[in-house]
Design an enzyme around this catalytic site. Structure first.
Site, PDB file in Angstrom:
ATOM      1  N   HIS A  60      75.710  46.087  11.734  1.00 41.27           N
ATOM      2  CA  HIS A  60      76.836  47.081  12.103  1.00 41.27           C
ATOM      3  C   HIS A  60      76.227  48.612  12.034  1.00 41.27           C
ATOM      4  O   HIS A  60      75.623  48.838  10.986  1.00 41.27           O
ATOM      5  CB  HIS A  60      78.001  46.995  11.438  1.00 41.27           C
ATOM      6  CG  HIS A  60      78.793  45.987  12.123  1.00 41.27           C
ATOM      7  ND1 HIS A  60      78.625  44.595  11.686  1.00 41.27           N
ATOM      8  CD2 HIS A  60      80.091  45.858  13.084  1.00 41.27           C
ATOM      9  CE1 HIS A  60      79.692  43.790  12.273  1.00 41.27           C
ATOM     10  NE2 HIS A  60      80.301  44.513  13.268  1.00 41.27           N
ATOM     11  N   HIS A  84      86.673  56.341   8.964  1.00 43.07           N
ATOM     12  CA  HIS A  84      86.891  54.812   8.923  1.00 43.07           C
ATOM     13  C   HIS A  84      88.400  54.449   8.972  1.00 43.07           C
ATOM     14  O   HIS A  84      88.709  53.160   8.944  1.00 43.07           O
ATOM     15  CB  HIS A  84      86.053  54.696   7.770  1.00 43.07           C
ATOM     16  CG  HIS A  84      84.733  54.544   7.737  1.00 43.07           C
ATOM     17  ND1 HIS A  84      83.814  55.510   6.789  1.00 43.07           N
ATOM     18  CD2 HIS A  84      83.665  53.897   8.622  1.00 43.07           C
ATOM     19  CE1 HIS A  84      82.707  55.469   7.476  1.00 43.07           C
ATOM     20  NE2 HIS A  84      82.454  54.385   8.224  1.00 43.07           N
ATOM     21  N   CYS A 210      77.595  69.851  21.856  1.00 43.48           N
ATOM     22  CA  CYS A 210      77.451  68.415  20.896  1.00 43.48           C
ATOM     23  C   CYS A 210      76.934  67.585  21.778  1.00 43.48           C
ATOM     24  O   CYS A 210      76.932  67.502  23.054  1.00 43.48           O
ATOM     25  CB  CYS A 210      78.953  68.085  20.565  1.00 43.48           C
ATOM     26  SG  CYS A 210      78.662  66.599  19.548  1.00 43.48           S
ATOM     27  N   TYR A 345      71.857  60.860  17.226  1.00 41.97           N
ATOM     28  CA  TYR A 345      71.377  61.888  18.089  1.00 41.97           C
ATOM     29  C   TYR A 345      70.154  61.444  18.767  1.00 41.97           C
ATOM     30  O   TYR A 345      69.151  62.369  18.905  1.00 41.97           O
ATOM     31  CB  TYR A 345      71.537  63.280  17.547  1.00 41.97           C
ATOM     32  CG  TYR A 345      72.729  63.553  16.966  1.00 41.97           C
ATOM     33  CD1 TYR A 345      73.881  63.927  18.016  1.00 41.97           C
ATOM     34  CD2 TYR A 345      73.070  63.856  15.870  1.00 41.97           C
ATOM     35  CE1 TYR A 345      74.908  64.316  17.631  1.00 41.97           C
ATOM     36  CE2 TYR A 345      74.205  64.258  15.322  1.00 41.97           C
ATOM     37  CZ  TYR A 345      75.439  64.330  16.279  1.00 41.97           C
ATOM     38  OH  TYR A 345      76.451  64.652  15.989  1.00 41.97           O
TER      39      TYR A 345
HETATM   40  N1  MTE Z   1      75.698  71.835  10.198  1.00 44.01           N
HETATM   41  C1  MTE Z   1      76.188  71.231   8.941  1.00 44.01           C
HETATM   42  N2  MTE Z   1      75.543  71.661   7.959  1.00 44.01           N
HETATM   43  N3  MTE Z   1      77.217  70.249   8.953  1.00 44.01           N
HETATM   44  C2  MTE Z   1      77.428  69.736  10.211  1.00 44.01           C
HETATM   45  O1  MTE Z   1      78.358  68.694  10.267  1.00 44.01           O
HETATM   46  N4  MTE Z   1      77.224  69.524  12.629  1.00 44.01           N
HETATM   47  C3  MTE Z   1      76.370  69.749  13.569  1.00 44.01           C
HETATM   48  C4  MTE Z   1      75.775  71.256  13.725  1.00 44.01           C
HETATM   49  N5  MTE Z   1      75.548  71.777  12.306  1.00 44.01           N
HETATM   50  C5  MTE Z   1      77.027  69.984  11.362  1.00 44.01           C
HETATM   51  C6  MTE Z   1      75.918  71.115  11.406  1.00 44.01           C
HETATM   52  C7  MTE Z   1      76.574  69.212  14.840  1.00 44.01           C
HETATM   53  S1  MTE Z   1      76.535  67.601  15.405  1.00 44.01           S
HETATM   54  C8  MTE Z   1      77.215  70.263  16.082  1.00 44.01           C
HETATM   55  S2  MTE Z   1      77.597  69.839  17.472  1.00 44.01           S
HETATM   56  C9  MTE Z   1      77.075  71.837  15.655  1.00 44.01           C
HETATM   57  O2  MTE Z   1      77.154  72.063  14.291  1.00 44.01           O
HETATM   58  C10 MTE Z   1      78.332  72.127  15.622  1.00 44.01           C
HETATM   59  O3  MTE Z   1      78.769  73.490  15.578  1.00 44.01           O
HETATM   60  P1  MTE Z   1      80.184  74.218  15.549  1.00 44.01           P
HETATM   61  O4  MTE Z   1      80.960  73.317  14.656  1.00 44.01           O
HETATM   62  O5  MTE Z   1      79.987  75.646  15.061  1.00 44.01           O
HETATM   63  O6  MTE Z   1      80.487  74.276  17.160  1.00 44.01           O
END
Ligand code: MTE
Length: 495
Positions: A60, A84, A210, A345
């Protein structure tokens, strides 16, 4: 009245783990601790339940994360990974139940134990549409998204994987390490917020999207794993701060195609590993790459959800690389080894499933493909053609890698006739066009169409490299539901 009689079935099922299962044996913590590796079998506890997850781990997604709790309680991890806490996952877990934990061994209230990691979350605008509360993830309502070229900060979508860290500006320090290349071996340097602000200030308009934006449309083909984002996990802003290339050059870092720049955030997972991601050094050092250590968003200090006090903005790249609450930058000869760079990603063929996927074989997403979405009318909205028989359609379009949007085409008759939208975009050179384009189109409806009860509007964007969105999700489906950029198709009712 017993508590479960007052709850619906779903709520009652959420109580399984705090229920003693009379049909199963009782185990001590010692029994559980002996099962902490695949050879011994992997047991975990959750609340009062003992679970044998040996079979679960290799099969999983996220199974490797469970190994952090092998032979012990998973409660504190799940207090953080609250995604979860869904009926589906709890049901799955209960299927692995083998017993009950001795009552005196049950973990104390976990939130107390952890100092309640969620207690210090920022206040959010009530208009944001949450996809999950803990961690907080929310999209901008579509109709509002298309109204502002610069998305208002408080309405900008939020994507958090962990609790928002609390950082005092006076105590903030950014650590810089050069582990590889010509400048390797120098002592670690640090920059305070004041020192970063004293460097030349650079501004760039960049959309952040995203990797899972519009995933909910891909899911209609076949389920995928991930938050069910609509088209609102994107926003456009003017970001200001110090240029990363200036900081790296001051440290003597030289161009080198084999190196990477790793970023770490202050948000830590339960094993104290920070959120992390990386980009190629060539992007970081390129002045035209416009990578910024941002302290301002739309001319205001960053707010906590968006990375206060410093986040890196990597224009043209997938949102995941724009690390928030930035605490450390490392120049290295390898990519970030974080989960989000290595095991998430990434894109795969539509025929790859969870049994065959090998995350090592796919490249981490950096530049995003061309996409667009209709913001108004909303799906199933009733629209009235104007006196001349036109309907007005608005939306956004964006392409990664600095590619300008060249054109957005719309059709209301399944592609028999196309109409070109008017674009609102910044005048910056192609290759460095990191902001999105908003567009408006007046779509003519034929006399025959006007008699119909409804129709479907389709939008597709074309970027400056003449890349165009694929027509349907079927052929770009992938198990994580990323890169979901097929035509945006919106049904509307006619009045
Ligand atoms: N940076 C940190 N430190 N922690 C996070 O969870 N999420 C990432 C990125 N940077 C993330 C991060 C993801 S997956 C995205 S899509 C973007 O931040 C989202 O930025 P926002 O929340 O400012 O729109």
């Amino acid at each position: 009245m017993p508590i479960h009689n007052r709850l619906d079935d779903e709520a009652a099922s959420r109580l399984w783990h705090i229920t003693v299962r009379q049909d199963l044996p009782t185990y001590s913590l010692d029994d559980v601790q002996k099962h902490n590796a695949p050879e011994q079998g992997i047991w975990i506890t959750f609340g009062l339940g003992v679970y044998d997850v040996t079979e679960f781990v290799p099969n999983h997604p996220g199974g490797d994360k469970i190994m952090m709790a092998a032979g012990s309680a998973i409660d504190s991890f799940w207090a953080i990974y609250q995604q979860h806490n869904t009926l589906e996952v709890l049901e799955l877990l209960e299927g692995f139940r083998i017993g009950n934990l001795q009552k005196d061994a049950v973990a104390a209230n976990v939130e107390e134990e952890l100092g309640s990691p969620w207690a210090q979350e920022p206040k959010r605008n009530a208009l944001l549409k949450p996809a999950s509360e803990r961690p907080f993830n929310a999209e901008t309502p579509l109709a509002l998204l298309g109204e502002h070229f610069y998305t208002p900060n408080e309405l900008f979508y939020v994507r958090n994987h962990l609790p928002v860290p609390v950082i005092q500006a006076e105590q903030y320090e950014l650590e810089l390490d050069v582990e590889a290349g010509a400048a390797a071996g120098q002592p670690t340097r640090t920059l305070t917020l004041a020192e970063l602000k004293a460097l030349p200030k650079h501004s760039v308009t960049a959309a952040i999207m995203c990797g899972g934006n519009r995933r909910s449309e891909m899911t209609r083909v076949k389920p995928v794993k991930g938050l069910s984002w609509g088209p609102g996990a994107v926003g456009n802003a003017k970001w200001s701060g110090a240029r990363l290339c200036d900081v790296l050059q001051a440290m003597g870092v030289q161009p080198n195609e084999d190196l990477h720049v790793l970023f770490e955030g202050a948000d830590l997972d339960p094993t104290s590993h920070p959120y992390g991601a990386s980009i190629p050094l060539s992007k970081a050092l390129d002045p035209r790459g416009d990578v910024v250590l941002a302290y301002e968003m739309n001319e205001e200090p960053l707010n906590r959800d968006h990375g206060y006090p410093i986040r890196v903005i990597v224009p043209g790249s997938v949102g995941a690389r724009n690390v928030k609450w930035l605490t450390r930058i490392i120049v290295a000869d390898h990519e970030s080894d974080s989960h989000w760079q290595q095991n998430d990603y990434k894109g795969f063929s539509p025929s790859t499933d969870w049994d065959t996927v090998d995350f090592k074989k796919a490249q981490a997403i950096q530049a995003m493909p061309v996409t667009s979405a209709i913001c108004t009318p909303l799906p199933n909205e009733r629209v009235k053609p104007d006196a001349e028989g036109f309907i007005t359609v608005r939306g956004y379009a964006w392409s990664g890698g600095g590619r300008r949007i060249e054109r957005v085409d719309l059709t209301s008759d399944g592609g028999k006739s196309w109409h070109v939208a008017q674009l609102e975009q910044e005048t910056v050179p192609d290759g460095r066009h990191y902001g999105w384009s908003l567009w408006t189109a007046r779509l003519p409806l034929s006399a025959e169409q006007r008699k119909q009860e409804g129709l479907e509007i389709w939008a597709k964007a074309v970027d400056s490299a003449y890349n165009v969105q694929p027509e349907a999700f079927e052929h770009i489906w992938n198990l994580r539901g990323v890169l979901a950029n097929a035509y945006h198709k919106v049904p509307v009712k006619l009045s």
